[in-house]
Scaffold this motif. Structure first.
Motif, PDB file in Angstrom:
ATOM      1  N   ALA A 184      17.696  10.502 -25.232  1.00  0.00           N
ATOM      2  CA  ALA A 184      16.398  10.853 -24.646  1.00  0.00           C
ATOM      3  C   ALA A 184      16.485  12.164 -23.872  1.00  0.00           C
ATOM      4  CB  ALA A 184      15.916   9.729 -23.731  1.00  0.00           C
ATOM      5  N   ALA A 185      17.590  12.371 -23.173  1.00  0.00           N
ATOM      6  CA  ALA A 185      17.768  13.622 -22.421  1.00  0.00           C
ATOM      7  C   ALA A 185      17.852  14.810 -23.372  1.00  0.00           C
ATOM      8  CB  ALA A 185      19.029  13.533 -21.567  1.00  0.00           C
ATOM      9  N   GLU A 186      18.551  14.644 -24.493  1.00  0.00           N
ATOM     10  CA  GLU A 186      18.649  15.737 -25.466  1.00  0.00           C
ATOM     11  C   GLU A 186      17.303  15.991 -26.137  1.00  0.00           C
ATOM     12  OE1 GLU A 186      21.465  17.131 -29.207  1.00  0.00           O
ATOM     13  OE2 GLU A 186      22.042  15.422 -27.973  1.00  0.00           O
ATOM     14  N   MET A 187      16.551  14.935 -26.406  1.00  0.00           N
ATOM     15  CA  MET A 187      15.217  15.109 -26.979  1.00  0.00           C
ATOM     16  C   MET A 187      14.316  15.891 -26.028  1.00  0.00           C
ATOM     17  SD  MET A 187      14.539  11.371 -28.729  1.00  0.00           S
ATOM     18  CE  MET A 187      12.788  11.650 -28.649  1.00  0.00           C
ATOM     19  N   SER A 188      14.420  15.600 -24.739  1.00  0.00           N
ATOM     20  CA  SER A 188      13.620  16.310 -23.745  1.00  0.00           C
ATOM     21  C   SER A 188      13.947  17.802 -23.753  1.00  0.00           C
ATOM     22  CB  SER A 188      13.867  15.716 -22.362  1.00  0.00           C
ATOM     23  OG  SER A 188      13.126  16.401 -21.369  1.00  0.00           O
ATOM     24  N   ASP A 189      15.226  18.114 -23.870  1.00  0.00           N
ATOM     25  CA  ASP A 189      15.638  19.524 -23.924  1.00  0.00           C
ATOM     26  C   ASP A 189      15.073  20.209 -25.176  1.00  0.00           C
ATOM     27  OD1 ASP A 189      17.056  19.248 -21.577  1.00  0.00           O
ATOM     28  OD2 ASP A 189      18.990  18.942 -22.565  1.00  0.00           O
ATOM     29  N   ALA A 222      15.187  11.067 -42.375  1.00  0.00           N
ATOM     30  CA  ALA A 222      15.356  11.713 -41.070  1.00  0.00           C
ATOM     31  C   ALA A 222      14.188  12.643 -40.762  1.00  0.00           C
ATOM     32  CB  ALA A 222      16.676  12.482 -41.039  1.00  0.00           C
ATOM     33  N   SER A 223      13.652  13.322 -41.778  1.00  0.00           N
ATOM     34  CA  SER A 223      12.484  14.190 -41.575  1.00  0.00           C
ATOM     35  C   SER A 223      11.295  13.371 -41.078  1.00  0.00           C
ATOM     36  CB  SER A 223      12.112  14.907 -42.871  1.00  0.00           C
ATOM     37  OG  SER A 223      13.128  15.789 -43.280  1.00  0.00           O
ATOM     38  N   TRP A 224      11.097  12.216 -41.688  1.00  0.00           N
ATOM     39  CA  TRP A 224      10.015  11.307 -41.276  1.00  0.00           C
ATOM     40  C   TRP A 224      10.218  10.846 -39.834  1.00  0.00           C
ATOM     41  CZ3 TRP A 224      10.457   5.614 -41.222  1.00  0.00           C
ATOM     42  CH2 TRP A 224       9.245   4.946 -41.097  1.00  0.00           C
ATOM     43  N   GLU A 269       7.945  11.575 -36.285  1.00  0.00           N
ATOM     44  CA  GLU A 269       7.469  10.486 -35.441  1.00  0.00           C
ATOM     45  C   GLU A 269       8.000  10.601 -34.014  1.00  0.00           C
ATOM     46  OE1 GLU A 269       5.178   8.154 -36.241  1.00  0.00           O
ATOM     47  OE2 GLU A 269       4.984   9.442 -37.999  1.00  0.00           O
ATOM     48  N   LEU A 270       9.238  11.004 -33.858  1.00  0.00           N
ATOM     49  CA  LEU A 270       9.806  11.161 -32.518  1.00  0.00           C
ATOM     50  C   LEU A 270       9.109  12.278 -31.754  1.00  0.00           C
ATOM     51  CD1 LEU A 270      13.604  10.781 -33.344  1.00  0.00           C
ATOM     52  CD2 LEU A 270      12.235   9.219 -31.950  1.00  0.00           C
ATOM     53  N   ILE A 271       8.815  13.371 -32.432  1.00  0.00           N
ATOM     54  CA  ILE A 271       8.091  14.465 -31.789  1.00  0.00           C
ATOM     55  C   ILE A 271       6.697  14.021 -31.391  1.00  0.00           C
ATOM     56  CG2 ILE A 271       7.093  16.757 -32.169  1.00  0.00           C
ATOM     57  CD1 ILE A 271       9.528  17.317 -34.000  1.00  0.00           C
ATOM     58  N   ARG A 272       6.003  13.342 -32.302  1.00  0.00           N
ATOM     59  CA  ARG A 272       4.635  12.909 -32.039  1.00  0.00           C
ATOM     60  C   ARG A 272       4.562  11.952 -30.847  1.00  0.00           C
ATOM     61  NH1 ARG A 272       1.688   8.597 -33.105  1.00  0.00           N
ATOM     62  NH2 ARG A 272       3.363   7.608 -34.338  1.00  0.00           N
ATOM     63  N   THR A 273       5.426  10.931 -30.842  1.00  0.00           N
ATOM     64  CA  THR A 273       5.364   9.950 -29.771  1.00  0.00           C
ATOM     65  C   THR A 273       5.848  10.526 -28.444  1.00  0.00           C
ATOM     66  OG1 THR A 273       7.550   9.115 -30.444  1.00  0.00           O
ATOM     67  CG2 THR A 273       5.614   7.995 -31.324  1.00  0.00           C
ATOM     68  N   PRO A 327       7.225  25.509 -31.177  1.00  0.00           N
ATOM     69  CA  PRO A 327       7.216  24.199 -31.848  1.00  0.00           C
ATOM     70  C   PRO A 327       7.995  24.195 -33.154  1.00  0.00           C
ATOM     71  CG  PRO A 327       5.027  24.739 -31.018  1.00  0.00           C
ATOM     72  CD  PRO A 327       5.867  25.971 -30.845  1.00  0.00           C
ATOM     73  N   SER A 328       8.146  25.356 -33.796  1.00  0.00           N
ATOM     74  CA  SER A 328       8.873  25.405 -35.068  1.00  0.00           C
ATOM     75  C   SER A 328      10.322  24.987 -34.894  1.00  0.00           C
ATOM     76  CB  SER A 328       8.814  26.821 -35.654  1.00  0.00           C
ATOM     77  OG  SER A 328       9.392  27.772 -34.764  1.00  0.00           O
ATOM     78  N   LEU A 329      10.842  25.076 -33.661  1.00  0.00           N
ATOM     79  CA  LEU A 329      12.232  24.695 -33.404  1.00  0.00           C
ATOM     80  C   LEU A 329      12.388  23.205 -33.116  1.00  0.00           C
ATOM     81  CD1 LEU A 329      13.431  27.692 -31.183  1.00  0.00           C
ATOM     82  CD2 LEU A 329      13.787  27.335 -33.633  1.00  0.00           C
ATOM     83  N   TRP A 330      11.281  22.520 -32.836  1.00  0.00           N
ATOM     84  CA  TRP A 330      11.385  21.095 -32.502  1.00  0.00           C
ATOM     85  C   TRP A 330      11.944  20.294 -33.677  1.00  0.00           C
ATOM     86  CZ3 TRP A 330       5.755  20.566 -30.243  1.00  0.00           C
ATOM     87  CH2 TRP A 330       5.681  21.290 -29.052  1.00  0.00           C
ATOM     88  N   GLN A 331      11.388  20.541 -34.868  1.00  0.00           N
ATOM     89  CA  GLN A 331      11.835  19.789 -36.042  1.00  0.00           C
ATOM     90  C   GLN A 331      13.313  20.058 -36.322  1.00  0.00           C
ATOM     91  OE1 GLN A 331       9.999  17.637 -37.805  1.00  0.00           O
ATOM     92  NE2 GLN A 331      11.124  17.328 -39.701  1.00  0.00           N
ATOM     93  N   LEU A 332      13.724  21.301 -36.231  1.00  0.00           N
ATOM     94  CA  LEU A 332      15.130  21.639 -36.468  1.00  0.00           C
ATOM     95  C   LEU A 332      16.032  20.939 -35.462  1.00  0.00           C
ATOM     96  CD1 LEU A 332      14.867  25.476 -37.213  1.00  0.00           C
ATOM     97  CD2 LEU A 332      15.273  23.625 -38.847  1.00  0.00           C
ATOM     98  N   GLY A 333      15.616  20.953 -34.197  1.00  0.00           N
ATOM     99  CA  GLY A 333      16.411  20.308 -33.159  1.00  0.00           C
ATOM    100  C   GLY A 333      16.501  18.809 -33.353  1.00  0.00           C
TER     101      GLY A 333
END
Length: 239
Positions: free
Chosen positions: A173-178, A225-227, A231-235, A185-191
């Motif tokens: 969760a901490a890494e997701m927050s970072d 994993a893409s799916w 979902e993780l970004i959206r929620t 936003p284009s980097l969110w999916q890559l991360g």
């Protein structure tokens, strides 16, 4: 999910050398998905080493301390086998392909006779149908030109996704927050994809930090994993 054994590792190496007869001249620097996956497998199996522009053969080979997971290995091999139309959806006029039943996403998957025989040798195919150990890799497999699968229609995956979202470990969760603090936003999916490659697999869900390591292959062409990343970004953004 278990790792492949030494016999399977030897079979994979033999298959790759037969599939890429020119060796490193074929897979060493070619940026195609098939060649990239061949490099990843040969590096993980101690037969190649990373180089500035791809990989170089390792002579003599090394003996890795841990072998890659079966699902990661099969996913990489499915992508390798797309080379020269040896594997994929539907038939081709210029190459004979044998259908394989029981795809969890109901695709019309078929393989050339040599690829079909190799999947049987690995235990991924039996009596013309995919076996249970092959299902996680098949859920993750996605050919570049095909539409993304409808994972919500797959029994059990909706509940699996919900559990993964509700049971995120604190360090994850901490890494997701970072990741989501990035301004672009284009980097969110890559991360998120990189995080999932290191810490998440189906059907286990989130992996403990102690369970990670070189036996986990990082495969960007991972539809499941893409799916999950979306979902993780959206929620996370909605929270």
């Amino acid at each position: 999910m278990t790792s492949i054994d030494r016999k399977a590792a030897a079979d994979v190496i033999d298959f790759l050398h037969r599939h890429f007869p020119r060796g490193w001249k074929d897979w060493g620097r070619d940026r195609s998905v098939s060649c990239t996956m061949a490099r990843k497998l040969l590096i993980a199996l101690g037969h190649a080493t990373r180089a500035e522009r791809g990989a170089e053969p390792l002579d003599p080979p090394s003996s890795p301390g841990s072998l890659p997971r079966m699902d990661d290995t099969l996913l990489a091999l499915l992508l390798v086998a797309e080379r020269d139309y040896g594997f994929g959806q539907g038939a081709h006029r210029w190459i004979r392909r044998m259908k394989i039943r029981n795809d969890p996403l109901h695709r019309d998957l078929a393989a050339s006779p040599d690829v079909f025989a190799f999947f049987m040798e690995l235990g991924a195919v039996e009596d013309g149908a995919w076996t249970e150990p092959a299902i996680p890799a098949l859920l993750r497999y996605h050919a570049a030109l095909d539409p993304l699968p409808d994972f919500d229609a797959v029994p059990g995956l909706h509940a699996f996704r919900t559990n993964a979202i509700n049971e995120i470990p604190e360090d994850v969760a901490a890494e997701m927050s970072d990741i989501l603090e990035e301004e672009r936003p284009s980097l969110w999916q890559l991360g998120m994809m990189d995080l999932l490659a290191r810490r998440w697999r189906y059907p286990e869900g989130w992996l403990a930090a102690s369970a990670t390591g070189p036996h986990l292959l990082r495969i960007p062409q991972d539809a499941l994993a893409s799916w999950m990343a979306v979902e993780l970004i959206r929620t996370s953004r909605a929270a």
